[in-house]
Structure formats: structure tokens, C-alpha cells
Design a protein around this motif. Sequence first.
Motif, PDB file in Angstrom:
ATOM      1  N   VAL A  67       0.848  -1.201   0.000  1.00 11.93           N
ATOM      2  CA  VAL A  67       0.000   0.000   0.000  1.00 11.93           C
ATOM      3  C   VAL A  67       0.883   1.250   0.000  1.00 11.93           C
ATOM      4  O   VAL A  67       0.624   2.213  -0.729  1.00 11.93           O
ATOM      5  N   LYS A  68       1.954   1.227   0.803  1.00 14.39           N
ATOM      6  CA  LYS A  68       2.857   2.379   0.871  1.00 14.39           C
ATOM      7  C   LYS A  68       3.508   2.645  -0.479  1.00 14.39           C
ATOM      8  O   LYS A  68       3.557   3.789  -0.947  1.00 14.39           O
ATOM      9  N   GLU A  69       4.022   1.576  -1.121  1.00 14.11           N
ATOM     10  CA  GLU A  69       4.666   1.764  -2.421  1.00 14.11           C
ATOM     11  C   GLU A  69       3.670   2.276  -3.445  1.00 14.11           C
ATOM     12  O   GLU A  69       3.978   3.154  -4.263  1.00 14.11           O
ATOM     13  N   THR A  70       2.443   1.706  -3.414  1.00 14.02           N
ATOM     14  CA  THR A  70       1.426   2.174  -4.361  1.00 14.02           C
ATOM     15  C   THR A  70       1.097   3.634  -4.116  1.00 14.02           C
ATOM     16  O   THR A  70       0.999   4.437  -5.053  1.00 14.02           O
ATOM     17  N   MET A  71       0.921   4.019  -2.844  1.00 10.48           N
ATOM     18  CA  MET A  71       0.605   5.407  -2.530  1.00 10.48           C
ATOM     19  C   MET A  71       1.759   6.332  -2.902  1.00 10.48           C
ATOM     20  O   MET A  71       1.542   7.420  -3.443  1.00 10.48           O
ATOM     21  N   ASP A  72       3.003   5.890  -2.630  1.00 12.04           N
ATOM     22  CA  ASP A  72       4.154   6.730  -2.995  1.00 12.04           C
ATOM     23  C   ASP A  72       4.199   6.953  -4.500  1.00 12.04           C
ATOM     24  O   ASP A  72       4.470   8.060  -4.971  1.00 12.04           O
ATOM     25  N   ILE A  73       3.935   5.864  -5.250  1.00  2.83           N
ATOM     26  CA  ILE A  73       3.959   5.990  -6.717  1.00  2.83           C
ATOM     27  C   ILE A  73       2.860   6.925  -7.183  1.00  2.83           C
ATOM     28  O   ILE A  73       3.082   7.808  -8.022  1.00  2.83           O
ATOM     29  N   ARG A  74       1.641   6.720  -6.642  1.00  2.00           N
ATOM     30  CA  ARG A  74       0.523   7.563  -7.093  1.00  2.00           C
ATOM     31  C   ARG A  74       0.731   9.033  -6.691  1.00  2.00           C
ATOM     32  O   ARG A  74       0.448   9.935  -7.487  1.00  2.00           O
ATOM     33  N   LEU A  75       1.213   9.253  -5.477  1.00  2.19           N
ATOM     34  CA  LEU A  75       1.466  10.634  -5.062  1.00  2.19           C
ATOM     35  C   LEU A  75       2.594  11.251  -5.869  1.00  2.19           C
ATOM     36  O   LEU A  75       2.562  12.437  -6.195  1.00  2.19           O
ATOM     37  N   SER A  76       3.619  10.419  -6.199  1.00  5.36           N
ATOM     38  CA  SER A  76       4.686  10.924  -7.057  1.00  5.36           C
ATOM     39  C   SER A  76       4.158  11.292  -8.438  1.00  5.36           C
ATOM     40  O   SER A  76       4.545  12.308  -9.016  1.00  5.36           O
ATOM     41  N   GLU A  77       3.239  10.424  -8.944  1.00  8.51           N
ATOM     42  CA  GLU A  77       2.637  10.746 -10.248  1.00  8.51           C
ATOM     43  C   GLU A  77       1.818  12.038 -10.159  1.00  8.51           C
ATOM     44  O   GLU A  77       1.850  12.869 -11.081  1.00  8.51           O
ATOM     45  N   ILE A  78       1.084  12.205  -9.045  1.00  9.75           N
ATOM     46  CA  ILE A  78       0.288  13.434  -8.882  1.00  9.75           C
ATOM     47  C   ILE A  78       1.218  14.645  -8.788  1.00  9.75           C
ATOM     48  O   ILE A  78       0.937  15.703  -9.372  1.00  9.75           O
ATOM     49  N   SER A 236      -5.179   2.263   9.075  1.00 10.67           N
ATOM     50  CA  SER A 236      -5.275   3.683   8.774  1.00 10.67           C
ATOM     51  C   SER A 236      -3.975   4.176   8.159  1.00 10.67           C
ATOM     52  O   SER A 236      -2.921   3.551   8.309  1.00 10.67           O
ATOM     53  N   ILE A 237      -4.108   5.336   7.472  1.00 11.53           N
ATOM     54  CA  ILE A 237      -2.969   6.063   6.906  1.00 11.53           C
ATOM     55  C   ILE A 237      -2.926   7.421   7.593  1.00 11.53           C
ATOM     56  O   ILE A 237      -3.925   8.144   7.614  1.00 11.53           O
ATOM     57  N   ILE A 238      -1.768   7.777   8.154  1.00 12.21           N
ATOM     58  CA  ILE A 238      -1.617   9.009   8.913  1.00 12.21           C
ATOM     59  C   ILE A 238      -0.559   9.864   8.233  1.00 12.21           C
ATOM     60  O   ILE A 238       0.512   9.361   7.868  1.00 12.21           O
ATOM     61  N   ASP A 239      -0.855  11.163   8.018  1.00 10.67           N
ATOM     62  CA  ASP A 239       0.138  12.013   7.369  1.00 10.67           C
ATOM     63  C   ASP A 239       1.176  12.462   8.382  1.00 10.67           C
ATOM     64  O   ASP A 239       1.113  12.106   9.575  1.00 10.67           O
ATOM     65  N   ASN A 240       2.151  13.251   7.917  1.00  9.79           N
ATOM     66  CA  ASN A 240       3.271  13.642   8.767  1.00  9.79           C
ATOM     67  C   ASN A 240       2.880  14.641   9.856  1.00  9.79           C
ATOM     68  O   ASN A 240       3.687  14.934  10.742  1.00  9.79           O
ATOM     69  N   GLU A 241       1.664  15.155   9.809  1.00 12.12           N
ATOM     70  CA  GLU A 241       1.193  16.055  10.856  1.00 12.12           C
ATOM     71  C   GLU A 241       0.229  15.363  11.810  1.00 12.12           C
ATOM     72  O   GLU A 241      -0.404  16.007  12.636  1.00 12.12           O
ATOM     73  N   SER A 286       9.401   6.760   3.400  1.00 12.54           N
ATOM     74  CA  SER A 286      10.531   7.679   3.297  1.00 12.54           C
ATOM     75  C   SER A 286      10.252   8.799   2.309  1.00 12.54           C
ATOM     76  O   SER A 286      10.968   9.798   2.286  1.00 12.54           O
ATOM     77  N   TYR A 287       9.206   8.649   1.512  1.00  7.79           N
ATOM     78  CA  TYR A 287       8.878   9.667   0.492  1.00  7.79           C
ATOM     79  C   TYR A 287       8.202  10.886   1.125  1.00  7.79           C
ATOM     80  O   TYR A 287       8.577  12.024   0.849  1.00  7.79           O
ATOM     81  N   ASN A 288       7.179  10.652   1.984  1.00  9.24           N
ATOM     82  CA  ASN A 288       6.456  11.789   2.561  1.00  9.24           C
ATOM     83  C   ASN A 288       6.232  11.652   4.064  1.00  9.24           C
ATOM     84  O   ASN A 288       5.443  12.404   4.638  1.00  9.24           O
ATOM     85  N   LYS A 289       6.890  10.654   4.712  1.00  5.37           N
ATOM     86  CA  LYS A 289       6.803  10.457   6.161  1.00  5.37           C
ATOM     87  C   LYS A 289       5.395  10.102   6.646  1.00  5.37           C
ATOM     88  O   LYS A 289       5.065  10.302   7.801  1.00  5.37           O
ATOM     89  N   TRP A 290       4.565   9.582   5.760  1.00  4.59           N
ATOM     90  CA  TRP A 290       3.254   9.104   6.182  1.00  4.59           C
ATOM     91  C   TRP A 290       3.408   7.765   6.893  1.00  4.59           C
ATOM     92  O   TRP A 290       4.286   6.956   6.550  1.00  4.59           O
ATOM     93  N   SER A 291       2.517   7.495   7.855  1.00  2.00           N
ATOM     94  CA  SER A 291       2.528   6.235   8.596  1.00  2.00           C
ATOM     95  C   SER A 291       1.358   5.375   8.149  1.00  2.00           C
ATOM     96  O   SER A 291       0.249   5.865   7.922  1.00  2.00           O
ATOM     97  N   TYR A 292       1.617   4.056   8.037  1.00  4.27           N
ATOM     98  CA  TYR A 292       0.602   3.080   7.640  1.00  4.27           C
ATOM     99  C   TYR A 292       0.511   2.066   8.786  1.00  4.27           C
ATOM    100  O   TYR A 292       1.484   1.362   9.076  1.00  4.27           O
TER     101      TYR A 292
END
Length: 777
Positions: A67-78, A236-241, A286-292
Motif C-alpha cells: 500500500v505504501k509503495e502504491t501510494m508513494d507511486i501515485r502521489l509521485s505521479e500526482i 489507517s494512513i496518517i500524514d506527517n502532521e 521515506s517519500y512523505n513520512k506518512w505512517s501506515y
Amino acid sequence: MGVEKGGTAAMRFAKWPEQQHLFVRLMIPYISFMVFALCLGGLFYKLTYDVVKDEVTGSNMQLLDQVKETMDIRLSEINTIALQLLNDPMVLSFARVSDPFSSTRTYKVLETQKNLYSYNTSNNFVLDYYLIFKNSNLALSSNSTYELPAFYNYVLSNTGTDYETWRSDLFSTYRNREVMASGSTQYQGKSYDMLTYVQSLGYPGSIQGALVILVDNRKLKSLLSGVDVSDGGWVSIIDNEGRVVSALSGDGTIPDLDPAAYPADSGIIEASGKTNDMMVTYTKSSYNKWSYVVAQPPHVVLGKVLSIKKITIIVVLAFLLVGLFLAYLFATRSGKPLVRILSTLTERPSGKQPRRPKDMYGFIQNSLSTLIDNNAALQDEIERQAPLLRESFYERLLKGEFLNENEIDTLLRHQHIEIAGESYAVGILHFRGGTRGINADALRKLDVERVLIKEALRLALGESYYVHDVAEDKIAILFVDTAGDSIRFRRMIEGAIAGTAAEIGERLALGLYFAIGGFRASLLDVSGSYEEARQSLSSVTYEEIVQTAWFYDLPSENSLFYFPGEVENRLSNYTKAGESGELRRLLDSLYQENFQQRHLPLAMQQLFCCEMISCLVKLQEQLMLQYPEEVSSLLLQLNATENLREVYRSAADIFLSMSEEADHRKKSRNVKLIDSILVYIQEQFGQANLSLDAVAEHMNISKGYMSQFFKEQTGTNFSEYLEQLRMTEAKALLANTGLPIRDIAEQVGYHSTNTFCRAFKRGSGLSATAFRESAAG
């Protein structure tokens, strides 16, 4: 009789201790073997239990990593999409527009919208995106344009926030790749649970707008749906804040999380009172410091392990009971039952099921194989076309058809050719093998000889090997000096000639005649070296088998002026194109060649200046520029003075004035011309006979110039622009009127309904009928 029965019973009783002793002796090896097997099995079970437990507890980590790799890829694409959109020149230009619907700025709105790409076709996370401009008060997407109040009321709005608050927050706070937490959002009249990606346009303190990308939260939850959240579990997915970006739980509640509880990059926390008796698995990006994070009851996480443990205990007990029974059975028999037991134990499976490999990437592997095959075929086709492109490049280089060095460098990079040196020279190799006729056999023989000669040149020159066929028996060679030493450069060329002659002499009986032109400091000037090589070749006597003629070795008393046809063409082209810098360098080169390097007689200098004045007269007529007094003054000066260098400088000044005026005229005329063309197309696009020829004729320009000029100014071909304009009008008629498709086709400029339908489906992906039905729905 009774005495016999009693004696027999007494004898069996007397033998019972002995039989029990034999039974024990026979049982001991079986029991010992069984105990050893159970101990060994227990050891294997312990190891297997630990491995399975690690695999089971790691499955959640693996899922989270996916899930993290998929989210990193999709966010990188965005992020990439946002970077492309915000760096688009048309978007940056439109951000400064404050009155979008005045005069011709309406076309700027249409062009900017038409330039936007529908990224949701390539990224299924992107529901839609909008560019919101502060100055023009517009919101643009790839298929729609809204004024901001209507956009907020009917397209995208946040529950509980009014328009003014939303607008003030959007344009007052600078956001850099900020992802808003999921929540209920009204989008096109429907309620969505979505994330909002916001990137401000401009810079802090001067915000010109914002890019808003909508991400459907259902896509994120579908990624998390593979986790078992039964019995109070959650993921859950938690952002860096510390904000919950997305969550999924068995009872529908979103847990209150503290990111500080997960200090490491990833890990597993065993169930305890601190975790509400939940086993927690987490990882950080490591891309955006989000926690899964996943939290599950232990019996859910270790369900497979507990199941294996239960099965193992049942199997051990069954094995123990069966083993005891078999041991007792075999112990009461002789050696045959013992052999049977040993055979049965050795042939009996251990009870451990072999692990079956999972074909997790079968479909991906097949798709990748197909992609690799297609890519290989494409590369092969490019490789087949590369020699033709190189031949075309060398031919243009030798003819002097390039206007500037940037054009040469661009083509070199495109064709993956590296030609870099301090100076250059062109040589011509003329190979002759006796009397030849023009027939198939002779041409085939020439082909063989040409291939062998090129191979010899490759061996002699190494990597600096650039050749071009100029005739069946002539090869042009481009020599490159990387050291900047003309003496060493000449020796290098002579060495290459000697090596080529030696290599060819061992294979073919050919006469090799080399002609070498002068050295040039730029690739833009090698056409002059080529002309000099041709001049040198004319001095070859063909009396020896190998002969070399250098241009520098020709007789120095050269009484002819230098002004070949290709130089005159370049002089005219630079002047008409307004390339003042290149024109000045060419004029300086001609001055040095004819007045400094050559000692021309006065009469020959006059002829040279006459040629220059003749070229000026031609350019006046072609450019429709009037310099009658200047040209007349040159003619008078030519006949009245012997200082012809001043005459040349005066002519050079007129060339430069023409070039500057042509450049100024071209720039000022372009703006008026493109506006006139666009207005005329807008008025006449409904005429079926409207074409590139018709517009060019109306504007009094040539068809070729019209095509090139329109593409340079608008960034698209005339036919594509006209078709897009017609399709825009057709869509409006289909959506807002009940006219038959035949009438709509005629109104937008199509004779045939079939031609219109094919063009409409090609442009929109839908048939005209389907588009009308979707617009009505």
C-alpha cells in the motif's frame, strides 16, 4: 482330560514372564525410535512454528509495504502532474489574464483549456483536477470552464463552508503539495469521500491561483481492504502532521492515533494494555513520512499459527497412539512384523505439506514480456532508420544548409552522434579500379569496394569516423581535431590515409586519391572545407596508385576570388532569415579569404565586389526593400577608388541593415498576421471549402509559408486547429439543440455526414449520437 487342560494353563502362566520380557525387549527399540522421532518432529515443529509465525505477522507488513509503495507511486505521479501543469507556458501565461472574455482573449481561454490533458485516464486515483485562477476568476479543467462562484456552487464545495471563506482561504494561504485529509465533499451534485491535493500557483505573498486535484478516497480504502479488520481491528494512513488521511475499521470508527507511538521506520508491537490488546503493525514512507498502521486482535493475526499448532498437537497425539498400537502389534510378532514396521515408518510421509509456490506476478510478467518485445521491435526500427537520418545530416552539413550551430547540435543529440573538436577538415576519397561501365555487375563491385574502404577507414580513424557517400566511387570524410594543434591534425590525417591505403592494398587493386580541404573551427563552416576538397581533387593527376592533394599545398598565387555558389546561398538565407550574427561571421570570413589570405589583382577584387553588389540587388527585389541610393553609391565608389576593401565594408553594412530590417518586419508582421488568420478562420470555419490553400490565398501568402507560420505561432497544425474548432461548435449544437446530425455536419463545414461522424469520434472518443445522449443525461 482335566489334568491335561490344567497342565497347559500352568505352562502358559509359567511362560508369561518370559513373553513379557520379550515383549519389552521388542517394544524398547520401537518406543525409543518413536520418542526420537517425536523429539525430532518437535524440533522441526518449533522451527516451523517460528517461521510460520514470522511469515504470518509479516504478511500485514508486506501488505502495508505494498500500500505504501502504491501510494508513494501515485502521489509521485500526482506531484509530476502538478509540476507539468504549473510549468506549462500556457498556464503561466493565462495566470496573468484578468479579463478572459474580452477581445481575442477568449481564444486564450479555449487554447489553455485545450492544452490540458485528462490525467484521470492514466492515473485511476485522480478523480478530476481543476486549475483555479485568481486574476480571471475562472476554474479550468480538461473538459470544462467555470466562473468561480458557479464552480463552487455546482461543481466542488466543502460541507459547512461558504464560497467567500473557501476563496479567501484558497488564495491567502500558500500551499505546497498539501494533501487535505479525507472528508465529505460535494462534487457535481453528489457527496464524495475524497482527498484534496492543493498546489498554489505563484509564490508566497503573490498567489495567482491554485491547482486542485481530487483523489477518490474509495481507491485508498480499496487498497486497505485486504486487511482483516474483524473483531475491532482497524487500518489507517496518517500524514506527517498526525492527521488521518484514510482509515478502515470493522465497526466504522476512526481511531485516535499518535504518530509519536511509532518512532521507527517500521515494526511490530505485541499486544498489551498500551495497545488495547491489539497487535500493531506499522511502517513509514521515506517519500512523505506518512505512517501506515494496522491493529488486529492476536487471534486474527496468529489465526493460521494457532491453527497449525492445533493440527500439530492432534497429529502428534494420533501419531503417538498409532505408534504405540503398532509397536505393541509388531512386538508380538517375529522379525517379519518388525521389517514391516520399519518399512512403513520409512515410507510414511512426514506429515509436513510441501509449500506450493504462488504465481503472484504471472499476468504482470506476461504483460512485461509483451512490452519488452514491442520495445525491441521499435528499437530495431529506429536503428534501421538511423543510417538514413545520418546520411541526410551529413549531406546538409557538406552543402552548408544549416543556419546556425544550435540547429546542428540539436540534430546531433537527436541522432545520438557526438562530433566535438577544436577544428575540422573534409576530405574526398576517389577510388578507381580500372575501366568500368554502368551495369549491374559494375555497380555491385563498387558497393563491395565501398564497404571494404569504409571498414579500412574505421580501423584507421577509430571512433572519429564520419563518412558520407557523395558518388558511386567517391566518399567524403569528416576529420575531427580534438587537440587544437593543426600540425598534429595534419599528421593524424596523413596517418589515417596511409593506414587506409595499406589496408586496402592487401585486399583490392584500387587507385586511392585523397583530396583534403582546409581546416575550419566550426561545423557550420565545414562546407567551405568540402568545396576546397573538391577544388583539390581537380588537381589530382591520377598517375600514381595512391595520391594525396592538400588544399594548403595548391599554388599560393591564387588569382581567383572566393565566392562559391553555396556561400552566396548562405549569404542570402542569413539575410532573409534575419540571422545577423551568422551573417556577420560569414561576411568577416569572406573578407579574410579574399582580402587577407589571397593576393587578388585589382581587377579580380572589382569582380568580387561586383558579385557582392549583384547579390544585394537580388535581395532587394526578393525582400522588397529599397536601397537605391546606397547601391548607386557603391557602384560609383567601385569605379572611382582602388581601395576596394572600403567598398566591401560598405556592402557588408547594407547586408546587415537588410538583415535587421527583415528581422524587424518579420516580428511585427507575425502578430498582425496570426490575428488576421485566426479571425478569418473563426468567421469561415462553417464553410466546407475552407482549407489551408484558401486561407493562404486570402492572406496573400504561399501555402508552404502559411503551414509553417501557423504551426510556429499556434503550436498545432492548421487541419488539427480547424477540426478542433468545428468539433467544439458541433458539441455545443449536439448538447443544446435538437438539429439532425446531418444539419449539424453542414453547419460546421462538412459535406458528408460520414466524414463528420468519423472526425467527431476520432476527436472525442464517442459517436455523435452517444455524445448527445450523454449530454442529455
